[in-house]
Design an enzyme around this catalytic site. Structure first.
Site, PDB file in Angstrom:
ATOM      1  N   HIS A 213       0.832  -1.203   0.000  1.00 34.09           N
ATOM      2  CA  HIS A 213       0.000   0.000   0.000  1.00 34.09           C
ATOM      3  C   HIS A 213       0.866   1.253   0.000  1.00 34.09           C
ATOM      4  O   HIS A 213       0.616   2.199  -0.761  1.00 34.09           O
ATOM      5  CB  HIS A 213      -0.925  -0.001   1.220  1.00 34.09           C
ATOM      6  CG  HIS A 213      -1.919   1.108   1.205  1.00 34.09           C
ATOM      7  ND1 HIS A 213      -1.711   2.304   1.861  1.00 34.09           N
ATOM      8  CD2 HIS A 213      -3.132   1.221   0.594  1.00 34.09           C
ATOM      9  CE1 HIS A 213      -2.753   3.092   1.659  1.00 34.09           C
ATOM     10  NE2 HIS A 213      -3.626   2.467   0.902  1.00 34.09           N
ATOM     11  N   HIS A 217       1.287   4.065  -3.326  1.00 33.36           N
ATOM     12  CA  HIS A 217       1.063   5.508  -3.235  1.00 33.36           C
ATOM     13  C   HIS A 217       2.333   6.310  -3.518  1.00 33.36           C
ATOM     14  O   HIS A 217       2.240   7.508  -3.803  1.00 33.36           O
ATOM     15  CB  HIS A 217       0.465   5.866  -1.874  1.00 33.36           C
ATOM     16  CG  HIS A 217      -1.001   5.551  -1.784  1.00 33.36           C
ATOM     17  ND1 HIS A 217      -1.973   6.386  -2.284  1.00 33.36           N
ATOM     18  CD2 HIS A 217      -1.660   4.472  -1.283  1.00 33.36           C
ATOM     19  CE1 HIS A 217      -3.170   5.848  -2.090  1.00 33.36           C
ATOM     20  NE2 HIS A 217      -3.011   4.692  -1.482  1.00 33.36           N
ATOM     21  N   HIS A 243      -7.825  -0.768  -4.829  1.00 30.77           N
ATOM     22  CA  HIS A 243      -8.520  -0.827  -3.542  1.00 30.77           C
ATOM     23  C   HIS A 243      -9.721  -1.775  -3.588  1.00 30.77           C
ATOM     24  O   HIS A 243     -10.040  -2.416  -2.580  1.00 30.77           O
ATOM     25  CB  HIS A 243      -8.944   0.580  -3.110  1.00 30.77           C
ATOM     26  CG  HIS A 243      -7.796   1.440  -2.668  1.00 30.77           C
ATOM     27  ND1 HIS A 243      -7.109   2.267  -3.524  1.00 30.77           N
ATOM     28  CD2 HIS A 243      -7.174   1.573  -1.458  1.00 30.77           C
ATOM     29  CE1 HIS A 243      -6.143   2.887  -2.867  1.00 30.77           C
ATOM     30  NE2 HIS A 243      -6.155   2.484  -1.613  1.00 30.77           N
ATOM     31  N   GLU A 351     -10.727  10.395  -4.464  1.00 32.62           N
ATOM     32  CA  GLU A 351      -9.535  10.253  -3.614  1.00 32.62           C
ATOM     33  C   GLU A 351      -9.270  11.477  -2.748  1.00 32.62           C
ATOM     34  O   GLU A 351      -9.008  11.261  -1.552  1.00 32.62           O
ATOM     35  CB  GLU A 351      -8.311   9.896  -4.467  1.00 32.62           C
ATOM     36  CG  GLU A 351      -7.138   9.549  -3.571  1.00 32.62           C
ATOM     37  CD  GLU A 351      -5.913   9.105  -4.355  1.00 32.62           C
ATOM     38  OE1 GLU A 351      -4.984   8.619  -3.697  1.00 32.62           O
ATOM     39  OE2 GLU A 351      -5.860   9.259  -5.570  1.00 32.62           O
ATOM     40  N   HIS A 366     -12.408  10.739   0.241  1.00 34.25           N
ATOM     41  CA  HIS A 366     -11.572   9.621   0.700  1.00 34.25           C
ATOM     42  C   HIS A 366     -10.512  10.080   1.684  1.00 34.25           C
ATOM     43  O   HIS A 366     -10.366   9.536   2.781  1.00 34.25           O
ATOM     44  CB  HIS A 366     -10.913   8.929  -0.497  1.00 34.25           C
ATOM     45  CG  HIS A 366      -9.759   8.063  -0.115  1.00 34.25           C
ATOM     46  ND1 HIS A 366      -8.441   8.512  -0.153  1.00 34.25           N
ATOM     47  CD2 HIS A 366      -9.696   6.789   0.358  1.00 34.25           C
ATOM     48  CE1 HIS A 366      -7.647   7.544   0.261  1.00 34.25           C
ATOM     49  NE2 HIS A 366      -8.364   6.496   0.578  1.00 34.25           N
ATOM     50  N   HIS A 370     -10.041   9.384   6.065  1.00 41.01           N
ATOM     51  CA  HIS A 370      -8.889   8.915   6.840  1.00 41.01           C
ATOM     52  C   HIS A 370      -8.583   9.891   7.975  1.00 41.01           C
ATOM     53  O   HIS A 370      -8.290   9.476   9.105  1.00 41.01           O
ATOM     54  CB  HIS A 370      -7.668   8.772   5.926  1.00 41.01           C
ATOM     55  CG  HIS A 370      -7.650   7.506   5.129  1.00 41.01           C
ATOM     56  ND1 HIS A 370      -6.891   6.416   5.493  1.00 41.01           N
ATOM     57  CD2 HIS A 370      -8.287   7.139   3.994  1.00 41.01           C
ATOM     58  CE1 HIS A 370      -7.068   5.443   4.612  1.00 41.01           C
ATOM     59  NE2 HIS A 370      -7.907   5.861   3.688  1.00 41.01           N
ATOM     60  N   HIS A 406     -13.070   1.822   3.207  1.00 40.88           N
ATOM     61  CA  HIS A 406     -12.883   1.527   1.787  1.00 40.88           C
ATOM     62  C   HIS A 406     -14.017   0.678   1.219  1.00 40.88           C
ATOM     63  O   HIS A 406     -14.230   0.686   0.002  1.00 40.88           O
ATOM     64  CB  HIS A 406     -11.509   0.904   1.539  1.00 40.88           C
ATOM     65  CG  HIS A 406     -10.462   1.950   1.326  1.00 40.88           C
ATOM     66  ND1 HIS A 406     -10.225   2.520   0.091  1.00 40.88           N
ATOM     67  CD2 HIS A 406      -9.634   2.579   2.190  1.00 40.88           C
ATOM     68  CE1 HIS A 406      -9.294   3.444   0.203  1.00 40.88           C
ATOM     69  NE2 HIS A 406      -8.913   3.502   1.468  1.00 40.88           N
TER      70      HIS A 406
END
Length: 693
Positions: A213, A217, A243, A351, A366, A370, A406
């Site tokens: 992951h 990114h 994802h 995102e 998104h 987080h 997610h």
């Protein structure tokens, strides 16, 4: 003298130590001038640097810069703070630093080395490491520089905090040339099975999965001043697909552990029952990562230090606007015009990346999700607390709530795929005239037919590159992870036409849902996990295709997940291994197969040979490249995504007629019942270093 590529690699070593100290296994010392000293070492830095240099096996001179780079924003992050790309202020810092590193003229490598050294000396080590890694991947003149394994550079993001006290003792007491006994990390160090989510800890906390992951990114950053770093081919769609596959794989593991599929988090005002106590300490901040108690809730965020001002009301407004875009099939642009919505645009909206068509209207759902979760314990910065693990790309997948969040994000994508603006595939798009799959099977050497076997393995990771202020020499931690017995796919095909190319697409899926009843197609398609995708030639007549599991286009080899970079210094494959910087975002090979059960869990193997005329991209297929691993998740460097079809094809959208997977099968497809069986044994990894006993 070290060449400039080796010198650039040494800037990764022991990131929390000052640059005046020796780096690497050869005790290399950068020869610093006053230009590279911070205030802390202004009085005696040169003297200390020279003293270290007396014992160094090699000295690396640094060219003085005619103009020092300015970091007006990046210097605002204290060196002992955590860094997170989800925070707006940290994004600004990263953009500033990345811009400086990318702006050094191409092939002026000594200038680049000095610029990077200056940044390393003056800036937060985690901020520097991220921007430095992204710059090395995206500059054309640094492609031979190997980005170091993040788990070895910042091991505290991956391993039980108790390990590091023992590791320092080992480094201080046992001479480097004496075999060192690995430090054992218990399998159950974050919770007990009283917490049902802990049944998945082996998967959520797997080092390889979290590295995957983080590395994905790095390759696909969502923000940069230079838009070419962000604007890669089908980037938003790949955000969706990578994802989506993570959620599908996680749900498969849940069924293997007698748990229901993960419940999406769609009511943003309800308490969150999932607690998480990470048991991690940061070697950068010298603090523990904050835990999350059960029953906590999202709260409006008002944290000036991070530039984080966002309310749940705003999130709900953005959600309504995204839902409107899906319902109408159109995106509203800042100038008032509209354009059709597609999956790539939706990925960048959700995102959200720098490519979002209208961030004012669609927000950053998104990323802020987080942040809301990461700051539930201190939403106003009242207690000076840092964020939780879900706000760090390297630790976020450890948190059970990551998957609930997610699952919601994936549900938004699925609503688009199920909308009136995305039509189901026609038979002509799915079939491959003249191609008939007669049989498909999997074969494990010495195993039962159509049975895949998993087991536990003990592997070592070297902590010494991230163990600051300790003696040199390897210090190993030994952890337990899932693995599988390697196997092969065997596909028997009849081709009534002339010789042609075809794309072989391989998926597996659980045969039954959590109620132990057969799936309906609309649900099972979301549980199909891609195992491999490759192009092959079909000769006229009968063809027998054999493909090894280790050749998967989804995964990277075990050696690349846990690669020992020091051992690669004189490796003739150096260029190939360096290309790992890009394709290293693939799924870890050892986690390719779901755990299964000791009794054996029923799965189905699906194989499709699609029409290559509808698959092909007019470019080299990548076979001439040194690194084609994991192209399904990573794409190909500087090229278009190597498949014209929608990502996840043929399961990315509903069927117009099939009610079950069996109904979906055409002559160019094969379906076979298989079993995944856990052999509940633990074996040492034969790749473990010989000095670990």
């Amino acid at each position: 003298m070290a060449d400039v590529f080796e010198s650039l690699e040494l800037l990764f070593d022991r990131p929390n130590e000052p640059l005046i100290t020796p780096k690497g296994e050869n005790n290399s010392v950068f020869q610093l001038t006053e230009q590279f000293l911070t205030e802390d070492y202004a009085n005696n830095g040169i003297e200390l640097n020279n003293r270290f240099g007396d014992d160094a096996s090699e000295k690396i001179p640094l060219k003085n810069l005619s103009k020092l780079p300015e970091f007006k924003i990046a210097t605002q992050l204290p060196k002992d703070a955590e860094f997170s790309l989800f925070l707006p202020k940290h994004q600004e810092m990263a953009n500033e630093l990345l811009g400086v590193l990318m702006d050094v003229p191409e092939n002026e490598l000594q200038d680049l080395l000095s610029t990077c050294a200056f940044a390393r000396v003056n800036l937060n080590p985690q901020l520097f490491n991220y921007c430095y890694s992204v710059a090395l991947m995206h500059r054309r003149d640094t492609r031979k520089v190997r980005v170091k394994n993040f788990a070895e550079v910042f091991p505290s993001k991956f391993l039980d905090s108790q390990v590091f006290t023992q590791a320092r003792e080992t480094a201080a007491v046992i001479p480097p040339d004496v075999p060192r006994i690995p430090i054992i990390i218990p399998r159950d160090y974050t919770a007990t099975d009283l917490e049902e989510e802990h049944r998945l800890a082996y998967w959520r906390e797997d080092i390889g999965i979290n590295l995957h992951h983080y590395h994905w990114h790095l390759v696909y950053p969502f923000t940069a001043n230079d838009l070419s770093i962000v604007a890669k081919d089908r980037r938003g769609e790949l955000f969706f697909y990578m994802h989506q596959q993570v959620i599908a794989r996680f749900n498969c593991e849940r069924l293997c552990n007698s748990l229901k599929r993960v419940k999406k988090f769609s009511n943003w005002r309800e308490p969150i029952p999932e607690a998480y106590f990470p048991k991690l300490d940061s070697l950068t901040s010298s603090r523990g990562w904050p835990p999350r108690q059960s029953g906590m809730q999202w709260q409006d965020l008002n944290r000036a230090a991070e530039g984080l001002f966002v309310t749940i009301d705003e999130m709900e407004r953005w959600r309504r606007n995204v839902e409107e875009a899906i319902a109408t099939g159109t995106v509203r642009l800042p100038n008032g015009q509209t354009r059709p919505l597609d999956i790539d645009t939706l990925g960048n909206m959700l995102e959200s990346s720098a490519l979002s068509p209208n961030r004012e209207l669609y927000g950053s759902i998104h990323n802020n999700g987080h942040s809301f979760t990461a700051y539930m314990h201190d939403p106003e910065h009242r207690y000076l607390e840092q964020f939780g693990v879900i706000a760090d790309e390297a630790t976020t997948m450890r948190d059970p709530f990551f998957y609930r969040w997610h699952a919601y994000i994936d549900d938004v994508f699925q609503k688009h795929k199920e909308s009136a603006y995305v039509r189901p595939y026609t038979r002509s798009e799915l079939e491959n005239p003249g191609v008939q799959v007669r049989s498909v099977s999997v074969e494990t050497p010495g195993g039962q037919p159509n049975t895949l076997n998993t087991f536990w393995m003990l592997s070592d990771v070297n902590l010494s590159r991230g163990l600051d202020f300790s003696d040199n020499g390897p210090v190993y931690a030994r952890f337990t992870h899932l693995n599988y017995r390697h196997f092969s796919y065997r596909i028997n095909v009849n081709n009534t036409g002339s010789s042609r190319r075809t794309t072989v697409r391989i998926f597996i899926t659980p045969k039954f849902d959590e109620r132990n009843v057969p799936w309906i197609f609309s649900d099972q398609r979301k549980m199909c996990i891609e195992m491999d995708r490759f192009v092959t030639v079909l000769n006229a007549g009968e063809n027998n295709i054999v493909r090894q599991s280790t050749e998967s286009s989804i995964t990277i080899p075990f050696e690349q997940t846990f690669r020992d970079l020091s051992a690669q210094g004189n490796d003739p494959r150096r260029d190939e291994l360096a290309t790992f910087n890009y394709c290293g975002c693939g799924w870890p090979q050892h986690m390719l197969v779901p755990k299964g059960t000791e009794a054996g869990m029923p799965f189905q193997l699906f194989v499709m040979l699609s029409n290559y005329d509808l698959d092909r991209i007019d470019q080299d297929d990548g076979k001439q490249l040194t690194c084609v691993e994991a192209s399904s998740f990573c794409g190909l460097k500087d090229k278009k995504y190597p498949d014209r079809r929608a990502m996840g094809f043929p399961f990315d959208r509903p069927s117009s007629s099939a009610t079950s997977l069996q109904d979906f099968i055409l002559p160019n497809m094969g379906l076979q019942d298989i079993t995944i069986q856990l052999q509940n044994v633990t074996e040492p990894n034969p790749r473990n270093p010989p000095m670990s006993v």
